[in-house]
Write a protein that holds these residues in place. Structure first.
Motif, PDB file in Angstrom:
ATOM      1  N   PRO A 139       0.816  -1.223   0.000  1.00 30.11           N
ATOM      2  CA  PRO A 139       0.000   0.000   0.000  1.00 30.11           C
ATOM      3  C   PRO A 139       0.850   1.273   0.000  1.00 30.11           C
ATOM      4  N   TYR A 140       2.164   1.141   0.191  1.00 32.18           N
ATOM      5  CA  TYR A 140       3.017   2.325   0.388  1.00 32.18           C
ATOM      6  C   TYR A 140       3.817   2.750  -0.843  1.00 32.18           C
ATOM      7  N   HIS A 141       3.707   1.961  -1.907  1.00 32.54           N
ATOM      8  CA  HIS A 141       4.454   2.282  -3.135  1.00 32.54           C
ATOM      9  C   HIS A 141       5.956   2.341  -2.903  1.00 32.54           C
ATOM     10  N   ALA A 156       9.349  18.860  -6.528  1.00 35.43           N
ATOM     11  CA  ALA A 156       9.666  17.672  -5.721  1.00 35.43           C
ATOM     12  C   ALA A 156       8.502  17.505  -4.756  1.00 35.43           C
ATOM     13  N   VAL A 157       7.787  16.388  -4.885  1.00 38.55           N
ATOM     14  CA  VAL A 157       6.784  16.079  -3.853  1.00 38.55           C
ATOM     15  C   VAL A 157       7.548  15.328  -2.775  1.00 38.55           C
ATOM     16  N   ILE A 158       7.525  15.882  -1.570  1.00 42.33           N
ATOM     17  CA  ILE A 158       8.310  15.290  -0.487  1.00 42.33           C
ATOM     18  C   ILE A 158       7.349  14.710   0.543  1.00 42.33           C
ATOM     19  N   TYR A 159       7.588  13.455   0.883  1.00 42.90           N
ATOM     20  CA  TYR A 159       6.694  12.740   1.816  1.00 42.90           C
ATOM     21  C   TYR A 159       7.556  12.049   2.863  1.00 42.90           C
ATOM     22  N   THR A 160       7.245  12.301   4.143  1.00 40.76           N
ATOM     23  CA  THR A 160       8.089  11.777   5.225  1.00 40.76           C
ATOM     24  C   THR A 160       7.542  10.479   5.846  1.00 40.76           C
ATOM     25  N   GLY A 214       0.839  11.103  -7.815  1.00 37.26           N
ATOM     26  CA  GLY A 214       0.087  11.950  -6.888  1.00 37.26           C
ATOM     27  C   GLY A 214      -1.413  11.810  -7.062  1.00 37.26           C
ATOM     28  N   ARG A 215      -2.133  12.745  -6.442  1.00 39.79           N
ATOM     29  CA  ARG A 215      -3.591  12.675  -6.456  1.00 39.79           C
ATOM     30  C   ARG A 215      -4.163  13.516  -7.574  1.00 39.79           C
ATOM     31  N   THR A 216      -5.089  12.930  -8.342  1.00 30.95           N
ATOM     32  CA  THR A 216      -5.831  13.681  -9.351  1.00 30.95           C
ATOM     33  C   THR A 216      -7.243  13.856  -8.804  1.00 30.95           C
ATOM     34  N   ASN A 227       9.603   8.182  -9.212  1.00 30.71           N
ATOM     35  CA  ASN A 227       9.943   6.988  -8.423  1.00 30.71           C
ATOM     36  C   ASN A 227       9.618   7.317  -6.961  1.00 30.71           C
ATOM     37  N   HIS A 228       9.104   6.317  -6.254  1.00 25.13           N
ATOM     38  CA  HIS A 228       8.572   6.529  -4.903  1.00 25.13           C
ATOM     39  C   HIS A 228       9.479   5.922  -3.818  1.00 25.13           C
ATOM     40  N   ALA A 229      10.808   6.004  -4.014  1.00 27.58           N
ATOM     41  CA  ALA A 229      11.734   5.425  -3.028  1.00 27.58           C
ATOM     42  C   ALA A 229      11.681   6.205  -1.717  1.00 27.58           C
ATOM     43  N   TYR A 230      11.701   5.458  -0.618  1.00 29.99           N
ATOM     44  CA  TYR A 230      11.802   6.055   0.716  1.00 29.99           C
ATOM     45  C   TYR A 230      13.265   5.939   1.135  1.00 29.99           C
ATOM     46  N   PHE A 231      13.939   7.065   1.300  1.00 33.56           N
ATOM     47  CA  PHE A 231      15.347   7.063   1.681  1.00 33.56           C
ATOM     48  C   PHE A 231      15.484   7.241   3.196  1.00 33.56           C
ATOM     49  N   GLU A 233      -7.496  16.489   1.854  1.00 38.29           N
ATOM     50  CA  GLU A 233      -7.312  15.315   0.994  1.00 38.29           C
ATOM     51  C   GLU A 233      -5.898  15.265   0.403  1.00 38.29           C
ATOM     52  N   THR A 234      -5.021  16.120   0.900  1.00 40.81           N
ATOM     53  CA  THR A 234      -3.643  16.264   0.405  1.00 40.81           C
ATOM     54  C   THR A 234      -3.602  16.688  -1.067  1.00 40.81           C
ATOM     55  N   LEU A 235      -4.622  17.457  -1.462  1.00 33.49           N
ATOM     56  CA  LEU A 235      -4.599  18.040  -2.815  1.00 33.49           C
ATOM     57  C   LEU A 235      -4.009  19.438  -2.701  1.00 33.49           C
TER      58      LEU A 235
HETATM   59  C1  GLA Z   1       0.957   8.217  -1.148  1.00 29.81           C
HETATM   60  C2  GLA Z   1       1.680   9.441  -1.671  1.00 29.81           C
HETATM   61  C3  GLA Z   1       2.391  10.131  -0.558  1.00 29.81           C
HETATM   62  C4  GLA Z   1       1.436  10.378   0.591  1.00 29.81           C
HETATM   63  C5  GLA Z   1       0.765   9.124   1.033  1.00 29.81           C
HETATM   64  C6  GLA Z   1      -0.212   9.434   2.130  1.00 29.81           C
HETATM   65  O1  GLA Z   1       1.891   7.257  -0.787  1.00 29.81           O
HETATM   66  O2  GLA Z   1       2.623   9.142  -2.629  1.00 29.81           O
HETATM   67  O3  GLA Z   1       2.922  11.349  -1.046  1.00 29.81           O
HETATM   68  O4  GLA Z   1       0.491  11.327   0.214  1.00 29.81           O
HETATM   69  O5  GLA Z   1       0.114   8.532  -0.073  1.00 29.81           O
HETATM   70  O6  GLA Z   1      -0.900   8.292   2.541  1.00 29.81           O
END
Ligand code: GLA
Length: 338
Positions: A67-69, A282-286, A79-81, A177-181, A209-211
Protein backbone atom coordinates in the motif's frame (compact mmCIF):
# COMPACT_ATOMS: atom_id res chain seq x y z
CA UNK A 1 30.83 -2.52 -12.37
CA UNK A 2 29.47 -5.96 -11.64
CA UNK A 3 26.09 -7.27 -12.70
CA UNK A 4 24.27 -10.23 -11.18
CA UNK A 5 20.88 -11.37 -12.42
CA UNK A 6 18.68 -13.54 -10.20
CA UNK A 7 15.16 -14.84 -10.39
CA UNK A 8 13.30 -13.06 -7.61
CA UNK A 9 10.01 -14.91 -7.83
CA UNK A 10 6.84 -15.41 -9.83
CA UNK A 11 3.91 -13.04 -9.91
CA UNK A 12 0.43 -14.30 -9.07
CA UNK A 13 0.01 -14.53 -12.89
CA UNK A 14 3.01 -16.88 -13.15
CA UNK A 15 5.46 -14.42 -14.72
CA UNK A 16 9.14 -14.61 -13.78
CA UNK A 17 10.40 -11.55 -11.96
CA UNK A 18 14.10 -10.75 -12.17
CA UNK A 19 16.36 -9.00 -9.71
CA UNK A 20 19.24 -7.01 -11.19
CA UNK A 21 22.13 -6.35 -8.84
CA UNK A 22 24.65 -3.76 -10.01
CA UNK A 23 27.61 -3.07 -7.78
CA UNK A 24 30.79 -1.04 -7.92
CA UNK A 25 32.95 0.49 -5.21
CA UNK A 26 30.41 3.22 -4.46
CA UNK A 27 26.96 1.59 -4.77
CA UNK A 28 25.31 -1.80 -4.51
CA UNK A 29 21.78 -1.62 -5.90
CA UNK A 30 19.05 -4.18 -6.52
CA UNK A 31 16.27 -3.37 -8.99
CA UNK A 32 13.31 -5.59 -9.84
CA UNK A 33 11.62 -6.07 -13.21
CA UNK A 34 8.41 -5.88 -11.16
CA UNK A 35 7.36 -2.21 -10.98
CA UNK A 36 10.95 -1.14 -11.64
CA UNK A 37 11.27 -1.25 -7.87
CA UNK A 38 14.58 -0.35 -6.22
CA UNK A 39 14.60 -3.23 -3.76
CA UNK A 40 17.68 -2.06 -1.92
CA UNK A 41 20.45 0.47 -2.33
CA UNK A 42 23.58 0.20 -0.25
CA UNK A 43 26.15 2.96 0.06
CA UNK A 44 29.08 3.34 2.45
CA UNK A 45 29.08 5.42 5.61
CA UNK A 46 32.16 7.49 6.44
CA UNK A 47 33.94 4.35 7.66
CA UNK A 48 33.26 2.49 4.45
CA UNK A 49 30.42 0.28 5.81
CA UNK A 50 27.86 -0.50 3.13
CA UNK A 51 24.29 -0.36 4.42
CA UNK A 52 20.85 -0.15 2.87
CA UNK A 53 19.28 3.32 2.52
CA UNK A 54 16.05 2.49 0.60
CA UNK A 55 13.03 0.82 2.22
CA UNK A 56 12.14 -2.53 0.67
CA UNK A 57 10.48 -5.90 1.25
CA UNK A 58 11.87 -9.41 1.11
CA UNK A 59 9.21 -11.10 -1.01
CA UNK A 60 7.42 -10.42 -4.26
CA UNK A 61 4.10 -11.06 -2.54
CA UNK A 62 4.70 -8.04 -0.34
CA UNK A 63 5.38 -5.90 -3.40
CA UNK A 64 2.21 -7.20 -5.07
CA UNK A 65 0.21 -6.00 -2.04
CA UNK A 66 2.22 -2.91 -1.13
CA UNK A 67 0.00 0.00 0.00
CA UNK A 68 3.02 2.33 0.39
CA UNK A 69 4.45 2.28 -3.14
CA UNK A 70 7.94 1.28 -2.01
CA UNK A 71 10.55 2.58 -4.51
CA UNK A 72 8.43 1.82 -7.58
CA UNK A 73 7.93 3.57 -10.89
CA UNK A 74 4.84 5.64 -10.23
CA UNK A 75 2.27 6.78 -12.78
CA UNK A 76 0.69 7.32 -15.29
CA UNK A 77 0.08 10.39 -13.14
CA UNK A 78 1.97 10.56 -9.87
CA UNK A 79 0.09 11.95 -6.89
CA UNK A 80 -3.59 12.67 -6.46
CA UNK A 81 -5.83 13.68 -9.35
CA UNK A 82 -8.88 15.46 -7.92
CA UNK A 83 -12.19 13.63 -8.37
CA UNK A 84 -10.28 11.17 -10.58
CA UNK A 85 -11.07 13.35 -13.58
CA UNK A 86 -8.75 14.13 -16.46
CA UNK A 87 -9.88 16.46 -19.23
CA UNK A 88 -8.10 16.18 -22.58
CA UNK A 89 -9.38 17.92 -25.74
CA UNK A 90 -12.66 18.70 -23.99
CA UNK A 91 -13.31 15.04 -23.17
CA UNK A 92 -13.59 14.09 -19.52
CA UNK A 93 -11.90 10.81 -18.70
CA UNK A 94 -13.10 9.12 -15.53
CA UNK A 95 -10.06 7.59 -13.88
CA UNK A 96 -10.24 4.87 -11.27
CA UNK A 97 -10.90 6.15 -7.75
CA UNK A 98 -8.40 4.48 -5.45
CA UNK A 99 -7.96 7.21 -2.83
CA UNK A 100 -11.36 8.36 -1.62
CA UNK A 101 -12.90 10.06 -4.62
CA UNK A 102 -9.50 10.83 -6.13
CA UNK A 103 -7.05 8.91 -8.26
CA UNK A 104 -3.70 8.22 -6.60
CA UNK A 105 -0.58 7.38 -8.61
CA UNK A 106 -2.56 6.33 -11.70
CA UNK A 107 -4.62 3.65 -9.94
CA UNK A 108 -4.04 0.29 -8.32
CA UNK A 109 -3.43 -1.85 -11.41
CA UNK A 110 -0.84 0.14 -13.22
CA UNK A 111 2.87 0.73 -13.74
CA UNK A 112 4.01 -0.10 -10.21
CA UNK A 113 2.37 -3.49 -9.95
CA UNK A 114 3.22 -5.23 -13.15
CA UNK A 115 6.24 -7.05 -14.44
CA UNK A 116 8.17 -4.98 -17.01
CA UNK A 117 10.23 -6.38 -19.88
CA UNK A 118 13.79 -5.96 -18.77
CA UNK A 119 17.28 -5.97 -20.20
CA UNK A 120 20.46 -5.29 -18.24
CA UNK A 121 23.93 -4.58 -19.55
CA UNK A 122 27.18 -2.85 -18.69
CA UNK A 123 28.16 -0.20 -21.19
CA UNK A 124 31.61 1.33 -20.74
CA UNK A 125 31.57 0.75 -16.99
CA UNK A 126 28.02 2.00 -16.54
CA UNK A 127 25.23 -0.32 -15.41
CA UNK A 128 22.15 0.08 -17.61
CA UNK A 129 18.75 -1.47 -16.96
CA UNK A 130 16.08 -0.88 -19.60
CA UNK A 131 12.48 -1.55 -18.60
CA UNK A 132 9.55 -1.47 -21.00
CA UNK A 133 5.82 -1.90 -20.68
CA UNK A 134 2.66 -1.13 -22.61
CA UNK A 135 -0.43 0.48 -21.14
CA UNK A 136 -3.54 0.29 -23.34
CA UNK A 137 -5.99 3.12 -24.05
CA UNK A 138 -8.37 3.62 -21.11
CA UNK A 139 -6.38 1.47 -18.71
CA UNK A 140 -7.45 2.81 -15.29
CA UNK A 141 -9.38 5.37 -17.39
CA UNK A 142 -6.41 7.18 -18.98
CA UNK A 143 -6.44 8.07 -22.69
CA UNK A 144 -3.84 6.79 -25.14
CA UNK A 145 -2.05 3.56 -25.91
CA UNK A 146 1.27 4.29 -24.26
CA UNK A 147 4.61 2.54 -24.55
CA UNK A 148 6.73 3.28 -21.50
CA UNK A 149 10.48 2.91 -21.35
CA UNK A 150 12.35 3.60 -18.13
CA UNK A 151 16.13 3.39 -18.02
CA UNK A 152 18.13 3.11 -14.81
CA UNK A 153 21.80 4.03 -15.13
CA UNK A 154 24.35 3.38 -12.41
CA UNK A 155 27.60 5.25 -12.86
CA UNK A 156 30.10 5.53 -10.00
CA UNK A 157 28.12 7.02 -7.07
CA UNK A 158 25.15 8.14 -9.17
CA UNK A 159 21.82 6.54 -10.10
CA UNK A 160 20.00 8.21 -12.97
CA UNK A 161 16.43 7.42 -13.97
CA UNK A 162 15.19 8.34 -17.43
CA UNK A 163 11.46 8.00 -18.05
CA UNK A 164 9.92 7.93 -21.53
CA UNK A 165 6.31 7.68 -22.67
CA UNK A 166 5.14 7.36 -26.27
CA UNK A 167 1.39 7.84 -26.73
CA UNK A 168 -0.64 7.33 -29.92
CA UNK A 169 -3.09 10.09 -28.95
CA UNK A 170 -3.26 13.20 -26.81
CA UNK A 171 -2.75 12.44 -23.16
CA UNK A 172 -0.99 13.70 -20.05
CA UNK A 173 1.77 11.81 -18.22
CA UNK A 174 3.71 12.46 -15.04
CA UNK A 175 5.99 9.70 -13.75
CA UNK A 176 8.29 9.46 -10.78
CA UNK A 177 9.94 6.99 -8.42
CA UNK A 178 8.57 6.53 -4.90
CA UNK A 179 11.73 5.42 -3.03
CA UNK A 180 11.80 6.06 0.72
CA UNK A 181 15.35 7.06 1.68
CA UNK A 182 16.83 6.75 5.16
CA UNK A 183 20.54 7.47 5.37
CA UNK A 184 21.06 6.04 8.89
CA UNK A 185 21.84 2.68 7.24
CA UNK A 186 19.73 -0.47 7.57
CA UNK A 187 17.01 1.64 9.23
CA UNK A 188 18.76 1.85 12.59
CA UNK A 189 17.02 5.15 13.15
CA UNK A 190 14.10 7.08 11.71
CA UNK A 191 14.75 10.05 9.46
CA UNK A 192 14.18 12.48 12.37
CA UNK A 193 17.89 13.06 12.99
CA UNK A 194 18.64 13.73 9.33
CA UNK A 195 18.75 17.16 7.70
CA UNK A 196 17.08 18.20 4.48
CA UNK A 197 17.63 21.15 2.19
CA UNK A 198 15.00 21.89 -0.44
CA UNK A 199 16.06 24.43 -3.02
CA UNK A 200 12.58 25.79 -3.62
CA UNK A 201 10.74 29.09 -3.85
CA UNK A 202 7.74 27.81 -1.92
CA UNK A 203 5.43 24.87 -1.43
CA UNK A 204 1.93 23.84 -2.39
CA UNK A 205 -0.44 24.28 0.54
CA UNK A 206 -2.65 21.19 0.68
CA UNK A 207 -6.21 20.52 1.85
CA UNK A 208 -7.45 17.64 4.03
CA UNK A 209 -7.31 15.32 0.99
CA UNK A 210 -3.64 16.26 0.40
CA UNK A 211 -4.60 18.04 -2.82
CA UNK A 212 -2.50 21.16 -3.49
CA UNK A 213 -4.60 24.32 -3.47
CA UNK A 214 -2.22 27.30 -3.60
CA UNK A 215 1.44 28.21 -3.68
CA UNK A 216 2.73 29.41 -0.35
CA UNK A 217 5.93 31.44 -0.11
CA UNK A 218 5.45 33.06 3.30
CA UNK A 219 3.72 30.80 5.78
CA UNK A 220 6.49 28.21 5.81
CA UNK A 221 6.94 25.17 8.04
CA UNK A 222 10.42 24.47 6.73
CA UNK A 223 13.23 26.79 5.68
CA UNK A 224 13.71 27.10 1.95
CA UNK A 225 17.16 26.57 0.47
CA UNK A 226 18.73 25.98 3.91
CA UNK A 227 19.29 22.81 5.85
CA UNK A 228 16.52 21.97 8.35
CA UNK A 229 16.61 19.26 10.93
CA UNK A 230 13.74 16.91 10.08
CA UNK A 231 12.81 16.37 13.72
CA UNK A 232 11.91 20.05 14.07
CA UNK A 233 9.65 19.80 11.03
CA UNK A 234 8.03 16.50 12.05
CA UNK A 235 7.27 17.90 15.51
CA UNK A 236 6.07 21.26 14.24
CA UNK A 237 2.61 22.49 15.26
CA UNK A 238 2.13 24.16 11.87
CA UNK A 239 -1.33 23.48 10.44
CA UNK A 240 0.22 22.19 7.18
CA UNK A 241 2.32 19.63 9.07
CA UNK A 242 -0.68 18.46 11.12
CA UNK A 243 -3.04 18.20 8.15
CA UNK A 244 -0.89 15.52 6.48
CA UNK A 245 -0.60 13.32 9.57
CA UNK A 246 2.48 14.96 11.14
CA UNK A 247 5.28 15.60 8.70
CA UNK A 248 5.76 16.65 5.12
CA UNK A 249 3.53 15.54 2.25
CA UNK A 250 3.76 18.54 -0.03
CA UNK A 251 4.89 19.65 -3.48
CA UNK A 252 7.84 22.04 -3.44
CA UNK A 253 8.27 24.42 -6.35
CA UNK A 254 11.95 24.10 -7.16
CA UNK A 255 14.00 27.24 -7.60
CA UNK A 256 16.37 25.64 -10.13
CA UNK A 257 19.15 28.01 -9.12
CA UNK A 258 21.30 25.49 -7.25
CA UNK A 259 23.46 22.58 -8.26
CA UNK A 260 20.94 20.19 -6.68
CA UNK A 261 17.19 20.43 -6.15
CA UNK A 262 17.09 18.54 -2.86
CA UNK A 263 19.79 17.42 -0.41
CA UNK A 264 19.61 15.04 2.53
CA UNK A 265 22.40 14.43 5.02
CA UNK A 266 22.97 12.25 8.04
CA UNK A 267 25.73 13.65 10.25
CA UNK A 268 26.06 10.44 12.23
CA UNK A 269 26.80 8.07 9.35
CA UNK A 270 28.31 10.75 7.12
CA UNK A 271 26.05 9.86 4.22
CA UNK A 272 24.65 12.49 1.89
CA UNK A 273 22.11 12.28 -0.93
CA UNK A 274 21.92 14.92 -3.64
CA UNK A 275 18.99 14.96 -6.04
CA UNK A 276 18.80 16.76 -9.36
CA UNK A 277 15.95 16.61 -11.83
CA UNK A 278 14.70 18.31 -14.98
CA UNK A 279 11.25 18.42 -13.34
CA UNK A 280 9.77 21.58 -11.76
CA UNK A 281 8.55 19.97 -8.52
CA UNK A 282 9.67 17.67 -5.72
CA UNK A 283 6.78 16.08 -3.85
CA UNK A 284 8.31 15.29 -0.49
CA UNK A 285 6.69 12.74 1.82
CA UNK A 286 8.09 11.78 5.23
CA UNK A 287 6.30 8.43 5.57
CA UNK A 288 3.70 9.79 7.99
CA UNK A 289 1.46 6.75 7.51
CA UNK A 290 4.08 4.02 7.29
CA UNK A 291 3.85 1.15 9.75
CA UNK A 292 7.06 2.53 11.24
CA UNK A 293 6.31 6.22 11.07
CA UNK A 294 9.00 8.43 9.50
CA UNK A 295 11.15 5.49 8.53
CA UNK A 296 11.95 7.04 5.15
CA UNK A 297 11.60 10.19 3.07
CA UNK A 298 10.44 10.24 -0.56
CA UNK A 299 11.72 12.74 -3.08
CA UNK A 300 9.16 12.34 -5.86
CA UNK A 301 10.69 14.45 -8.62
CA UNK A 302 7.89 15.24 -11.01
CA UNK A 303 5.57 17.73 -12.71
CA UNK A 304 3.01 19.74 -10.70
CA UNK A 305 0.62 17.35 -8.94
CA UNK A 306 -3.08 17.61 -9.87
CA UNK A 307 -1.89 19.97 -12.59
CA UNK A 308 -5.29 20.64 -14.17
CA UNK A 309 -6.60 22.16 -10.94
CA UNK A 310 -3.39 23.34 -9.28
CA UNK A 311 -1.49 24.81 -12.21
CA UNK A 312 -3.65 24.54 -15.36
CA UNK A 313 -1.52 26.95 -17.41
CA UNK A 314 1.42 24.53 -17.10
CA UNK A 315 -0.42 21.52 -18.53
CA UNK A 316 1.47 19.75 -21.31
CA UNK A 317 -0.04 17.35 -23.79
CA UNK A 318 1.83 14.31 -25.03
CA UNK A 319 1.15 12.47 -28.27
CA UNK A 320 2.89 10.89 -31.30
CA UNK A 321 4.92 14.05 -31.85
CA UNK A 322 5.44 15.25 -28.28
CA UNK A 323 7.04 12.39 -26.37
CA UNK A 324 7.07 12.40 -22.60
CA UNK A 325 10.51 12.37 -21.02
CA UNK A 326 11.95 13.11 -17.61
CA UNK A 327 15.37 12.67 -16.02
CA UNK A 328 16.32 12.53 -12.36
CA UNK A 329 19.62 11.72 -10.72
CA UNK A 330 20.41 10.60 -7.18
CA UNK A 331 24.01 11.09 -6.13
CA UNK A 332 25.43 9.59 -2.93
CA UNK A 333 28.45 11.03 -1.23
CA UNK A 334 30.21 11.32 2.12
CA UNK A 335 29.57 14.69 3.73
CA UNK A 336 32.13 16.75 5.61
CA UNK A 337 31.89 16.75 9.38
CA UNK A 338 30.30 19.87 10.89
C1 GLA B 1 0.96 8.22 -1.15
C2 GLA B 1 1.68 9.44 -1.67
C3 GLA B 1 2.39 10.13 -0.56
C4 GLA B 1 1.44 10.38 0.59
C5 GLA B 1 0.77 9.12 1.03
C6 GLA B 1 -0.21 9.43 2.13
O1 GLA B 1 1.89 7.26 -0.79
O2 GLA B 1 2.62 9.14 -2.63
O3 GLA B 1 2.92 11.35 -1.05
O4 GLA B 1 0.49 11.33 0.21
O5 GLA B 1 0.11 8.53 -0.07
O6 GLA B 1 -0.90 8.29 2.54
Amino acid sequence: MKLNVLKFGQTSFGEDVFLYNFSNKYIDIEILSYGGVIKSLKVPDRNGNFENVVLGYNSLKEYENDPYHYACITGRIAGRTKDALLKIDGIEYQLSKNNGKNNLHGGDKTLHNRNWQSKAEIVEGEGVLTLETFSPHLEEGFPGNVNFKVIYRINKNKVTIEYNGFSDRNTYLNLTNHAYFNLSGDFKETIASQDVKINAIGYGRVDEETLPISIEKEDLFIKMSKYSNLNEVLESKHQQVKIVGGGIDHPFILSKDSEYDVELKDEKSGRGLFVKSDQPVAVIYTGNFLEHTHNGICFEMQDYPDIQNFMPSKLKIYNKIEKYQQNTEFLFDIICKN
